[in-house]
Scaffold this active site. Structure first.
Site, PDB file in Angstrom:
ATOM      1  N   GLY A  46       0.839  -1.195   0.000  1.00 22.33           N
ATOM      2  CA  GLY A  46       0.000   0.000   0.000  1.00 22.33           C
ATOM      3  C   GLY A  46       0.869   1.239   0.000  1.00 22.33           C
ATOM      4  O   GLY A  46       2.015   1.200   0.458  1.00 22.33           O
ATOM      5  N   GLN A  51       2.994   9.884   1.452  1.00 20.43           N
ATOM      6  CA  GLN A  51       4.285   9.179   1.472  1.00 20.43           C
ATOM      7  C   GLN A  51       5.173   9.522   0.284  1.00 20.43           C
ATOM      8  O   GLN A  51       6.351   9.159   0.257  1.00 20.43           O
ATOM      9  CB  GLN A  51       4.070   7.656   1.503  1.00 20.43           C
ATOM     10  CG  GLN A  51       3.456   7.179   2.809  1.00 20.43           C
ATOM     11  CD  GLN A  51       3.340   5.677   2.817  1.00 20.43           C
ATOM     12  OE1 GLN A  51       2.399   5.128   2.263  1.00 20.43           O
ATOM     13  NE2 GLN A  51       4.307   5.006   3.412  1.00 20.43           N
ATOM     14  N   CYS A  93       5.885  -0.188   7.501  1.00 18.36           N
ATOM     15  CA  CYS A  93       5.464   0.954   6.693  1.00 18.36           C
ATOM     16  C   CYS A  93       6.656   1.389   5.855  1.00 18.36           C
ATOM     17  O   CYS A  93       7.778   1.456   6.374  1.00 18.36           O
ATOM     18  CB  CYS A  93       5.016   2.087   7.617  1.00 18.36           C
ATOM     19  SG  CYS A  93       4.515   3.574   6.726  1.00 18.36           S
ATOM     20  N   HIS A 135      -4.546   0.966   7.638  1.00 17.15           N
ATOM     21  CA  HIS A 135      -3.193   1.541   7.621  1.00 17.15           C
ATOM     22  C   HIS A 135      -3.151   2.739   6.657  1.00 17.15           C
ATOM     23  O   HIS A 135      -2.644   3.821   7.010  1.00 17.15           O
ATOM     24  CB  HIS A 135      -2.182   0.467   7.215  1.00 17.15           C
ATOM     25  CG  HIS A 135      -0.757   0.928   7.171  1.00 17.15           C
ATOM     26  ND1 HIS A 135       0.211   0.443   8.033  1.00 17.15           N
ATOM     27  CD2 HIS A 135      -0.112   1.818   6.369  1.00 17.15           C
ATOM     28  CE1 HIS A 135       1.369   1.040   7.764  1.00 17.15           C
ATOM     29  NE2 HIS A 135       1.200   1.863   6.751  1.00 17.15           N
ATOM     30  N   GLU A 136      -3.698   2.558   5.448  1.00 14.08           N
ATOM     31  CA  GLU A 136      -3.625   3.632   4.447  1.00 14.08           C
ATOM     32  C   GLU A 136      -4.566   4.789   4.792  1.00 14.08           C
ATOM     33  O   GLU A 136      -4.223   5.951   4.599  1.00 14.08           O
ATOM     34  CB  GLU A 136      -3.922   3.091   3.037  1.00 14.08           C
ATOM     35  CG  GLU A 136      -2.957   2.008   2.540  1.00 14.08           C
ATOM     36  CD  GLU A 136      -1.480   2.357   2.721  1.00 14.08           C
ATOM     37  OE1 GLU A 136      -1.114   3.543   2.595  1.00 14.08           O
ATOM     38  OE2 GLU A 136      -0.688   1.439   3.010  1.00 14.08           O
TER      39      GLU A 136
HETATM   40 NI    NI Z   1       2.521   3.052   5.736  1.00 16.89          NI
END
Ligand code: NI
Length: 171
Positions: A46, A51, A93, A135-136
């Site tokens: 992901g 990010q 991550c 998480h995303e």
């Molecule tokens: Ni992450």
């Protein structure tokens, strides 16, 4: 185009991202393509737009890591609408490379989001996909998985990262 992944410590990762208002544009389609390419290059399941330094509510997910095109998922302006059960698995991550910790997450998660064309859809995922949904979506709210572990473990990771930064090994 492959973007470099922004690392923990950059404020963009802890800033809530802006909703997307324009869909089906060449810019959005190019960004999505670049996000998949950047995620595959980093071998992630992901990737959220913050990010790569873009503070927009966009995430891409592929639990097959590029093996199965039918697993490619685009989540724009996602919201978690239902959670059920629990699971504890090691989680990492791309923005916190080299670290993994067990994190408790729901077993089943339903997300409501828009696709690249702006069409709203709902999808329920289990296990790894459920974990990717939360998480995303967390990323788009300025949260990281280390917000879900104990203060003690979080401080330990932060201390190690500070050392890496000092050594010039966190870029
Ligand atoms: Ni992450």
């Amino acid at each position: 185009m492959i973007y470099p992944i922004v690392k923990y410590g950059d404020p963009v990762l802890e800033t809530p991202a802006e909703p997307v208002t324009e869909f089906d544009t060449p810019e959005l389609n190019k960004l999505l393509e670049d996000m998949f390419e950047s995620m595959y290059a980093a071998k992630g399941v992901g990737l959220a737009a913050p990010q790569i330094g873009i503070s927009k509510r966009i995430a891409v997910i592929d639990t097959s890591v590029g093996e199965d095109p039918s697993k490619r998922l685009v989540l724009i302006n996602p919201e978690i609408v239902a959670c059920e059960g629990g699971q504890v698995e090691e989680e990492g991550c791309l923005s916190i490379p080299g670290f993994r910790e067990p994190v408790k997450r729901p077993k089943r998660v339903t997300v409501r989001a828009r696709n690249a064309k702006g069409e709203e859809f709902e999808m329920t995922g289990e296990d790894l996909l459920a974990r990717a949904f939360v998480h995303e979506t967390d990323h788009l709210n300025g949260k990281l998985y280390i917000n879900h572990i104990s203060v003690l473990k979080r401080d330990l990771i932060r201390r190690k990262i500070r050392k890496l930064i000092k050594a010039g090994e966190w870029t």
